[in-house]
Write an enzyme that holds these catalytic residues in place. Structure first.
Site, short mmCIF file in Angstrom:
data_model
loop_
_atom_site.label_atom_id
_atom_site.label_comp_id
_atom_site.label_asym_id
_atom_site.label_seq_id
_atom_site.Cartn_x
_atom_site.Cartn_y
_atom_site.Cartn_z
N GLU A 116 -26.44 22.00 18.31
CA GLU A 116 -25.58 22.93 19.04
C GLU A 116 -24.50 23.49 18.13
O GLU A 116 -24.19 24.69 18.17
CB GLU A 116 -24.93 22.21 20.23
CG GLU A 116 -25.93 21.82 21.31
CD GLU A 116 -25.25 21.19 22.51
OE1 GLU A 116 -25.20 21.85 23.57
OE2 GLU A 116 -24.77 20.03 22.40
N GLU A 136 -31.52 14.46 24.04
CA GLU A 136 -30.81 14.30 25.31
C GLU A 136 -31.75 13.97 26.47
O GLU A 136 -31.40 13.18 27.36
CB GLU A 136 -30.03 15.58 25.64
CG GLU A 136 -28.79 15.79 24.80
CD GLU A 136 -29.06 16.46 23.47
OE1 GLU A 136 -28.09 16.81 22.79
OE2 GLU A 136 -30.25 16.64 23.12
#
Length: 263
Positions: A116, A136
């Site tokens: 990210e 995740e």
């Protein structure tokens, strides 16, 4: 001129200190992102000196960033989780929509929150040790640092879905092919290439750089007729800048180099 916060260093290089080198300094933890480090990133990019024309984002040690510091992972109610995620959005927006273009030098793990973070840069250079993952899904959580917006724009929704559902990992070669990075370089040379690119970027007209960072992504998301109008407005503003006029005059007078630099 140099400052060194706890988990981040900021130094300046190049002609007239025009390049800011922002380096994650949690090498012992694979530069995992703590809330403190995210806040330092926000503050660093929100407070760059006016003399800076480009920045390089780097990580010390063997990895760029292995993602969220799991030692800080804790139970939050929905409201707390919302505000926590939004604090990351502010920090990474300060990179993507800050005052200068940012080149990320990637190596080793670019995982989870690290991906990210990398996606918030404008150019990414990855060396041969780089690998990308979004774990995740297997941990029962969801990206919260802007990844669901930025990463699909690099590789597409289907590929990001696959990475989160299956834990798929991409290596440096596949990453360059798919769009994670625009440049692939030998192991150990990502920072040098990123500095080379940052120095080239710093030589551009600042207003053009700003338009590429702030206007181009928004134009790309507008309906065509809106985009054309926005483009015309930005083009008119950019070419009206005194520096742009001087560069055009120099070019027409044969005073500016015309050789195209190869990547």
């Amino acid at each position: 001129m140099q400052s060194k916060p706890k988990d981040l260093s900021v130094s300046y290089a190049g002609a007239s200190q025009q390049i800011a080198v922002v380096r994650l300094t949690r090498g012992a933890k694979r530069n995992a992102l703590s809330d403190g480090l995210v806040a330092e990133l926000r503050d660093a990019f929100q407070n760059l000196p006016d003399t800076v024309r480009a920045a390089v984002l780097d990580g010390e040690g063997e990895h760029f960033c292995a993602g969220l510091d799991l030692s800080e992972l804790k139970e939050r109610d929905a409201g707390q989780g919302l505000h926590h995620s939004r604090s990351w959005h502010v920090a990474l927006d300060a990179i993507q929509y800050g005052p200068v273009p940012v080149v990320a030098a990637l190596h080793g793990a670019v995982v989870g929150g690290g991906l990210e973070l990398a996606a918030s840069a404008h150019i990414r250079v990855a060396d041969a040790t780089t690998f990308y993952a979004l774990p995740e899904g297997s941990r029962g959580i969801f990206v919260g640092g802007g990844g669901s917006v930025r990463i699909p724009k690099l590789i597409g929704v289907a590929r990001m879905t696959d990475m989160m559902l299956t834990g798929r990992v991409y290596n440096a070669e596949d990453g360059e092919r798919l769009g994670f990075a625009q440049y692939g370089v030998p192991a150990g040379s990502a920072f040098d290439k990123a500095m080379e690119l940052a120095e080239r970027i710093a030589g551009n007209a600042p207003l053009t750089n700003y338009a590429l960072m702030h206007a181009l992504p928004r134009i790309a998301e507008q309906p065509a007729d809106h985009g054309y109008l926005t483009e015309a407005l930005i083009s008119a503003i950019a070419q009206a800048a005194p520096e742009a006029k001087a560069r055009v005059r120099d070019f027409l007078a044969g005073k500016a180099g015309t050789k195209v630099k190869k990547g």
